[in-house]
Write an enzyme that holds these catalytic residues in place. Structure first.
Site, PDB file in Angstrom:
ATOM      1  N   ARG A 187       5.391  44.563 -19.135  1.00 53.30           N
ATOM      2  CA  ARG A 187       6.758  45.111 -18.633  1.00 53.30           C
ATOM      3  C   ARG A 187       7.760  44.603 -19.367  1.00 53.30           C
ATOM      4  O   ARG A 187       9.189  44.765 -18.976  1.00 53.30           O
ATOM      5  CB  ARG A 187       7.040  44.716 -17.359  1.00 53.30           C
ATOM      6  CG  ARG A 187       5.832  45.020 -16.217  1.00 53.30           C
ATOM      7  CD  ARG A 187       5.255  46.184 -16.424  1.00 53.30           C
ATOM      8  NE  ARG A 187       3.975  46.558 -15.315  1.00 53.30           N
ATOM      9  CZ  ARG A 187       3.443  47.662 -15.480  1.00 53.30           C
ATOM     10  NH1 ARG A 187       3.393  48.520 -16.296  1.00 53.30           N
ATOM     11  NH2 ARG A 187       2.357  47.777 -14.463  1.00 53.30           N
ATOM     12  N   LYS A 306       0.935  32.746  -9.365  1.00 53.90           N
ATOM     13  CA  LYS A 306       0.713  34.206  -8.689  1.00 53.90           C
ATOM     14  C   LYS A 306      -0.817  33.971  -8.397  1.00 53.90           C
ATOM     15  O   LYS A 306      -1.774  33.593  -9.344  1.00 53.90           O
ATOM     16  CB  LYS A 306       0.841  35.337  -9.678  1.00 53.90           C
ATOM     17  CG  LYS A 306       0.313  36.757  -9.230  1.00 53.90           C
ATOM     18  CD  LYS A 306       0.663  37.627 -10.248  1.00 53.90           C
ATOM     19  CE  LYS A 306       0.121  39.115  -9.707  1.00 53.90           C
ATOM     20  NZ  LYS A 306       0.505  40.140 -10.655  1.00 53.90           N
ATOM     21  N   GLU A 310      -3.258  40.964  -6.754  1.00 61.47           N
ATOM     22  CA  GLU A 310      -3.722  42.017  -7.916  1.00 61.47           C
ATOM     23  C   GLU A 310      -4.719  41.484  -8.757  1.00 61.47           C
ATOM     24  O   GLU A 310      -4.775  41.504 -10.198  1.00 61.47           O
ATOM     25  CB  GLU A 310      -2.299  42.389  -8.679  1.00 61.47           C
ATOM     26  CG  GLU A 310      -1.230  42.891  -8.191  1.00 61.47           C
ATOM     27  CD  GLU A 310       0.070  43.488  -8.924  1.00 61.47           C
ATOM     28  OE1 GLU A 310       0.384  44.603  -8.705  1.00 61.47           O
ATOM     29  OE2 GLU A 310       0.406  42.483  -9.770  1.00 61.47           O
ATOM     30  N   ASP A 384       8.385  46.665  -4.704  1.00 64.87           N
ATOM     31  CA  ASP A 384       8.102  46.302  -6.166  1.00 64.87           C
ATOM     32  C   ASP A 384       9.334  46.555  -6.864  1.00 64.87           C
ATOM     33  O   ASP A 384       9.037  47.554  -7.735  1.00 64.87           O
ATOM     34  CB  ASP A 384       6.622  46.623  -6.726  1.00 64.87           C
ATOM     35  CG  ASP A 384       6.322  45.886  -8.102  1.00 64.87           C
ATOM     36  OD1 ASP A 384       6.885  44.940  -8.417  1.00 64.87           O
ATOM     37  OD2 ASP A 384       5.446  46.431  -8.700  1.00 64.87           O
ATOM     38  N   GLU A 406      13.500  36.645  -6.508  1.00 63.85           N
ATOM     39  CA  GLU A 406      12.768  37.185  -7.766  1.00 63.85           C
ATOM     40  C   GLU A 406      13.499  38.518  -7.717  1.00 63.85           C
ATOM     41  O   GLU A 406      13.257  39.366  -7.059  1.00 63.85           O
ATOM     42  CB  GLU A 406      11.509  37.061  -7.684  1.00 63.85           C
ATOM     43  CG  GLU A 406      10.791  37.527  -8.812  1.00 63.85           C
ATOM     44  CD  GLU A 406       9.212  37.619  -8.816  1.00 63.85           C
ATOM     45  OE1 GLU A 406       8.692  38.292  -9.622  1.00 63.85           O
ATOM     46  OE2 GLU A 406       8.769  36.786  -8.127  1.00 63.85           O
ATOM     47  N   GLU A 412      11.172  47.913 -15.487  1.00 61.49           N
ATOM     48  CA  GLU A 412      10.052  48.397 -15.228  1.00 61.49           C
ATOM     49  C   GLU A 412       9.874  49.791 -14.550  1.00 61.49           C
ATOM     50  O   GLU A 412       9.363  50.786 -14.809  1.00 61.49           O
ATOM     51  CB  GLU A 412       9.164  47.415 -14.493  1.00 61.49           C
ATOM     52  CG  GLU A 412       7.847  48.057 -14.294  1.00 61.49           C
ATOM     53  CD  GLU A 412       6.887  47.030 -13.416  1.00 61.49           C
ATOM     54  OE1 GLU A 412       5.639  47.373 -13.125  1.00 61.49           O
ATOM     55  OE2 GLU A 412       7.177  45.885 -13.265  1.00 61.49           O
TER      56      GLU A 412
END
Length: 719
Positions: A187, A306, A310, A384, A406, A412
């Site tokens: 990104r 993380k 995903e 997101d 965050e 993006e």
């Protein structure tokens, strides 16, 4: 004849090289331009106040502060300022509390107005001589104070009778670099990673120093060097030696280095058969790794993680939970003062009910169970980083747990670095949102700065938009998003218009004829992109994978929540995702006062309407338009706003150097074309369901829906 031609062409090439070099240097300097003060009266006023510099202290940080002050003043005022004795008067005295004499310290009085990173800038008198004092409890406060003082002159403010006390409202103000070890940037739209791992640790690029300087100038005090989709190799001795070299560069600028921890590292680089956080050998492996890192880097900040998101490994792989994983790592770094930033960005392919609800459902039950050196890092919205989202419900629901914001600085979902979008406007909207955690006035900003809970651990993170492009961020105006993030991380209550004004004056010009229209353009740019991409609460209708351009038709991906059709749910009856109590009941995750507003179509802000409701095409909006007409007109409004941005910029040529003017002009033309692309593709697709004609005032598409569906971008950047 040949000799003449050769000489001529050499001269031409040299001329262009010099011009390019000067322009490139301006772009490279970011907001630290230190342009000469052209107003003679103002310059004379500054010169009558400043006669010299006195630097107290010998630390690397104080030396940097003194050098920055001297060079900045020389560039802006055209005079070299020598170190002078305090007895001569008219000096700028810089130094931390401990370095000051009793007489000078008495002039300050109460240092309790600031914390350890704060600064005081004050006009004082010592033995009947006037001076300006820049001080703080610690040396880093002095450096921040110097940058703040220089900004006063950059923005043409008065410097007589100063009495400023300022301090950051959050502890951790950090950039998250999604940089990979092969120097690609996930990104990222501004070239490759700054970190040249092959040449480190022995080759220290000047850019590393300039990066630290730019961050210190806006109060950023941390950097996560590696991607949240982590690679365990960064934790090996081969790479830790390189990380150590960067940490040594950043330290005098007050910047701590952090790394991303791949949860499966004990298996991948440690030779263990498991990464179970309850396994004693796993816990010891992380403890030993922490000791190894802190031996090299005593002020190492800690890990960003993380996990179980995903496809990333995490404690759930072993039947454990987020608390088990975070606390195990927290125990490893706790003896050294380290922190764990545990991301709350999770969603499961096994729960297709509503992706927006999953992070709340997974984390809120753990409130109060994390170690005191764990801070949960939560994205600003529940999906997101969309052009617009309601604030994340977690921010009003975990009072016993430190929460960290965050934001995404890199664009993006906002047109990459080809679109001019001033993101501090988005950041401010989120920070000002009312959570009602403790009644009215309980804003998101008060949650993350610890005001509500007296939390000792607070923070705000921004996903970096920085690469090795000459101008750092790919678009000259994208620099304002890096700058604005830093200013809001320091003070989440700043107004985005104030930030835009500062940045323009520091980066381009103080001429009001330039400032006024361009500031207006910046402030309105975020709403423009919402209008031409995702108006009225639409979200996540970008194309697959790269998220470049529109893709509301995408429906063939393996997981339902990866498909845009999952989010807009357009059909003949209407459009939008029903998250009210008649739908997924996501509204119930907010405080009752907020839920009540969102739950009804009548009270839900129209900017969030399709986020929370599936709405009939004939539904009447507040302006009297049907939903279909209102949606189409919003898309057209976004296009018109970009056209107006072009018109505004085209009138600024005499205020901006030729290269930056042309660069922004070309980028705005791309943005205009792509705004029309978004409008046409989305309206053609949704028109299949509404069955209605475009309203008057909306330009008809020049291409077919099949044409837009056929467009492919296999090498879109940042993928």
């Amino acid at each position: 004849m040949i000799t003449i031609k050769k000489t001529f062409f050499r001269s031409v090439l040299l001329f262009f090289a010099v011009c390019w070099s000067v322009s490139a240097q301006k772009d490279y300097k970011l907001w630290l331009q230190y342009n000469k003060v052209a107003n003679a009266d103002l310059a004379a006023s500054y010169l009558s106040t400043i006669q010299g510099i006195v630097s107290l202290g010998n630390s690397g940080t104080v030396k940097i502060a003194g050098a920055e002050l001297a060079s900045g003043l020389e560039e802006m005022l055209g005079k070299k300022f020598e170190n002078k004795a305090i007895t001569s008067g008219g000096t700028i005295i810089i130094g931390s509390k401990e370095s000051l004499s009793f007489e000078i310290r008495k002039e300050i009085g109460n240092f309790d107005l600031i914390n350890n990173e704060g600064f005081i800038i004050k006009s004082i008198s010592v033995k009947n001589k006037k001076h300006i004092l820049i001080t703080g409890k610690k040396d880093i406060g002095v450096l921040y104070g110097v940058y703040s003082f220089l900004r006063l002159i950059q923005t043409h403010q008065a410097i007589k009778n100063l009495n400023i006390a300022d301090a950051p409202k959050t502890n951790i103000r950090i950039l998250n670099h999604w940089d990979n070890l092969d120097r690609t940037v996930e990104r990222g739209y501004a070239g490759f990673s700054l970190w040249n791992w092959q040449k480190l640790p022995d080759f220290i690029d000047q850019r590393y120093i300039d990066y630290a300087r730019a961050n210190a100038s806006i109060g950023i005090n941390g950097t996560v060097l590696t991607n949240v989709n982590a690679n365990a190799l960064i934790l090996t001795p081969q790479y830790l030696e390189k990380v150590q070299a960067l940490a040594n560069v950043f330290r005098p600028y007050g910047i701590k280095v952090y790394l991303t921890a791949r949860f499966s590292a004990p298996i991948e680089i440690g030779g263990l058969k498991t990464a179970d956080p309850k396994d004693a050998d796993v816990a010891k492996w992380w403890q030993d790794k922490a000791k190894e890192i802190y031996k090299r880097i005593p002020d190492f900040g800690g890990f960003l993680v993380k996990a179980n998101s995903e496809g990333q490994p995490g404690p759930q792989n072993y039947g454990r939970d987020h608390v088990d994983g975070a606390n195990m790592l927290a125990d490893a770094v706790a003896p050294f003062g380290g922190v764990i930033m545990w991301r709350a960005f999770v969603y499961s392919e096994h729960d297709a009910n509503d992706r927006a609800k999953q992070a709340y459902a997974e984390f809120v039950p753990y409130d109060g169970k994390f170690r005191e050196n764990v801070i949960v890092q939560v994205k600003n919205g529940p999906i997101d980083f969309q052009p617009r989202e309601p604030f994340h419900p977690i921010f009003g629901a975990m009072p016993k747990t430190p929460l960290m914001m965050e934001f995404q600085i890199t664009q993006e979902y906002l047109g990459f670095s080809t679109h001019l979008v001033f993101l501090p406007k988005l950041f401010q909207e989120v920070l000002e949102s009312e959570t009602y955690q403790k009644g009215k006035g309980t804003t998101v900003a008060k949650v993350i700065d610890g005001t509500l809970t007296s939390s000792k651990l607070t923070g705000i993170a921004g996903v970096s938009n920085i690469g090795n492009d000459l101008n750092w961020t790919g678009h000259p105006f994208a620099q304002a998003n890096w700058y604005g993030f830093g200013r809001l991380a320091w003070n989440p209550y700043l107004d985005s218009e104030t930030i835009a004004d500062e940045w323009l004056r520091c980066t381009f010009s103080n001429d009001e004829n330039f400032i006024k229209p361009i500031k207006k353009m910046m402030i309105e740019s975020r709403e423009a992109v919402v209008n031409y991409m995702t108006p009225l609460g639409l979200h996540h209708i970008m194309d697959t994978g790269h998220h470049y351009g529109p893709g509301p038709w995408v429906s063939n991906l393996s997981r339902p929540e990866w498909n845009p059709v999952y989010y807009h749910k357009a059909d003949k009856n209407g459009i939008g995702f029903d998250r009210s109590k008649t739908g997924t009941n996501a509204t119930a995750q907010y405080a009752p006062e907020v839920a009540k507003i969102f739950d009804s179509m009548e009270t839900c802000p129209e900017s969030d309407l399709l986020w929370f409701h599936h709405v009939s095409w004939d539904y009447k909006l507040k302006n009297g338009q049907t939903l279909w007409n209102g949606l189409a007109l919003k898309y057209q409004e976004g296009v018109n706003q970009v056209k107006e941005m072009q018109n505004i910029w085209n009138k600024t040529q005499k205020y901006v150097d030729a290269d930056r003017f042309k660069e922004v002009q070309m980028l705005l033309e791309i943005q205009y074309k792509e705004a029309k692309w978004w409008r046409d593709a989305c309206l053609l697709y949704f028109q299949q369901y509404s069955g209605k004609e475009l309203p008057a005032g909306v330009e008809p598409p020049k291409e077919s829906l099949d044409y837009f569906k056929s467009l492919k971008f296999p090498f879109a950047p940042g993928n």
